[in-house]
Motif scaffolding. Sequence first.
Motif, PDB file in Angstrom:
ATOM      1  N   GLY A  54       0.819  -1.211   0.000  1.00 36.64           N
ATOM      2  CA  GLY A  54       0.000   0.000   0.000  1.00 36.64           C
ATOM      3  C   GLY A  54       0.850   1.257   0.000  1.00 36.64           C
ATOM      4  N   LEU A  57       1.395   2.770  -3.402  1.00 44.11           N
ATOM      5  CA  LEU A  57       0.305   3.328  -4.198  1.00 44.11           C
ATOM      6  C   LEU A  57       0.522   4.823  -4.411  1.00 44.11           C
ATOM      7  CD1 LEU A  57      -2.750   1.490  -2.573  1.00 44.11           C
ATOM      8  CD2 LEU A  57      -1.656   0.985  -4.765  1.00 44.11           C
ATOM      9  N   LYS A  58      -0.012   5.333  -5.520  1.00 41.71           N
ATOM     10  CA  LYS A  58       0.272   6.711  -5.923  1.00 41.71           C
ATOM     11  C   LYS A  58      -0.751   7.732  -5.417  1.00 41.71           C
ATOM     12  CE  LYS A  58       3.859   5.563  -8.474  1.00 41.71           C
ATOM     13  NZ  LYS A  58       4.037   4.191  -7.991  1.00 41.71           N
ATOM     14  N   SER A  59      -1.972   7.279  -5.070  1.00 38.29           N
ATOM     15  CA  SER A  59      -2.987   8.231  -4.606  1.00 38.29           C
ATOM     16  C   SER A  59      -4.023   7.514  -3.752  1.00 38.29           C
ATOM     17  CB  SER A  59      -3.697   8.884  -5.798  1.00 38.29           C
ATOM     18  OG  SER A  59      -4.674   8.009  -6.333  1.00 38.29           O
ATOM     19  N   ASP A  60      -4.838   8.306  -3.047  1.00 34.35           N
ATOM     20  CA  ASP A  60      -5.865   7.698  -2.188  1.00 34.35           C
ATOM     21  C   ASP A  60      -7.059   7.186  -2.984  1.00 34.35           C
ATOM     22  OD1 ASP A  60      -7.031  10.070  -2.867  1.00 34.35           O
ATOM     23  OD2 ASP A  60      -7.014  10.917  -0.839  1.00 34.35           O
ATOM     24  N   GLU A  62      -6.503   4.784  -5.066  1.00 27.79           N
ATOM     25  CA  GLU A  62      -6.064   3.416  -5.362  1.00 27.79           C
ATOM     26  C   GLU A  62      -6.209   2.505  -4.144  1.00 27.79           C
ATOM     27  OE1 GLU A  62      -2.685   4.795  -8.632  1.00 27.79           O
ATOM     28  OE2 GLU A  62      -2.095   3.607  -6.901  1.00 27.79           O
ATOM     29  N   LYS A  63      -6.372   1.221  -4.414  1.00 28.28           N
ATOM     30  CA  LYS A  63      -6.497   0.224  -3.349  1.00 28.28           C
ATOM     31  C   LYS A  63      -5.968  -1.108  -3.862  1.00 28.28           C
ATOM     32  CE  LYS A  63     -10.372  -2.055  -2.373  1.00 28.28           C
ATOM     33  NZ  LYS A  63     -11.729  -2.420  -1.898  1.00 28.28           N
ATOM     34  N   TYR A  82      -4.356   0.355   1.545  1.00 28.26           N
ATOM     35  CA  TYR A  82      -4.689   1.679   1.053  1.00 28.26           C
ATOM     36  C   TYR A  82      -3.442   2.540   0.932  1.00 28.26           C
ATOM     37  CZ  TYR A  82      -9.255  -0.029   2.492  1.00 28.26           C
ATOM     38  OH  TYR A  82     -10.374  -0.802   2.652  1.00 28.26           O
ATOM     39  N   TYR A  83      -3.580   3.630   0.201  1.00 30.03           N
ATOM     40  CA  TYR A  83      -2.508   4.612   0.011  1.00 30.03           C
ATOM     41  C   TYR A  83      -1.910   5.016   1.362  1.00 30.03           C
ATOM     42  CZ  TYR A  83      -0.483   9.209  -1.130  1.00 30.03           C
ATOM     43  OH  TYR A  83       0.348  10.284  -1.270  1.00 30.03           O
ATOM     44  N   LYS A 126      -5.212  -4.638  -8.039  1.00 29.66           N
ATOM     45  CA  LYS A 126      -4.972  -3.227  -7.770  1.00 29.66           C
ATOM     46  C   LYS A 126      -6.072  -2.412  -8.440  1.00 29.66           C
ATOM     47  CE  LYS A 126      -0.727  -1.613  -7.848  1.00 29.66           C
ATOM     48  NZ  LYS A 126       0.573  -1.115  -8.389  1.00 29.66           N
TER      49      LYS A 126
END
Length: 300
Positions: A54, A57-60, A62-63, A82-83, A126
Amino acid sequence: MKDQLIKALACEGRVRIYVVNTTGLVNYAQKQQDLWPTASAALGRTLSVASMMGANLKSDQEKITITINGGGPIGTVMADAYYGGNVRGFVGDPHIMLQYNEDHPLANKLAVGIAVGKEGYLEVKKDIGMGKEDFSGRVALQSGEIGEDFAYYFALSEQTPSAVSVGVLVDTDNTIIASGGLLLQMMPDATEDDIRKSEEALRKLDNMSNLIRDNVALEDILHSMFDDIKILETTDVAFVCNCSKEKIINAISLMDASEIQNMIDEDHGAQATCQYCKKEYQISEAELQDILKDKAHVVH
């Protein structure tokens, strides 16, 4: 020590390392789900890897969703990441306590491999969000011990040579003494010397759960491995569940009208419990009637 995750680089940026302490969040999962020791170890190891994934990850928006099912008595192990590294997860059967016997190489340790089984798969999905195409990767389980299964996944599905070290120590009262993980990955420009240095560092490294139990700071773990550690980011992590009554109602609305009518006629309402955090939701008879009306409106 609080639950934290550190992202770092070594070997002039050619080796990427994540290290995480998940003791508190695994303790939370243990209490909420009444996990027995081997179930705690399986879920804790998975949550540690999920948290480190997590963090990438590049942003909130994404999950990441991890599903492990090896045909063992624990059933399915699920985790969402999570992000930033927050996670949630659950196991199919929380009441699993298995140990390896004395003639096994892992004698007297919690038998996660037997609990999970290895006649199955590890799947990572993802969710990119914002209408972009999702990523999905799936590999056959190698041992069910979680760590080496993820190492195999990273090598095969993401073409990234990786070492994964995860561990959970459970007390006699089922509470979690220590839980954490380390993920070391070779970047595309890594040299043979970088690989040699990494292998040597990993060989000397104690189990992550022992290091966390002994209150060794995550930064000190990293600096003990490489001379040129560059810490990129330190983040607090937690068990975070985003369940809500609205999501429960949405799920009920997907059921057949006859099933919803049965809830009204027989139970005069509905009760749902979140598998992750065990929060209970009450859906009234009037709310079920509203769901039926909405379904009828959509049909016509």
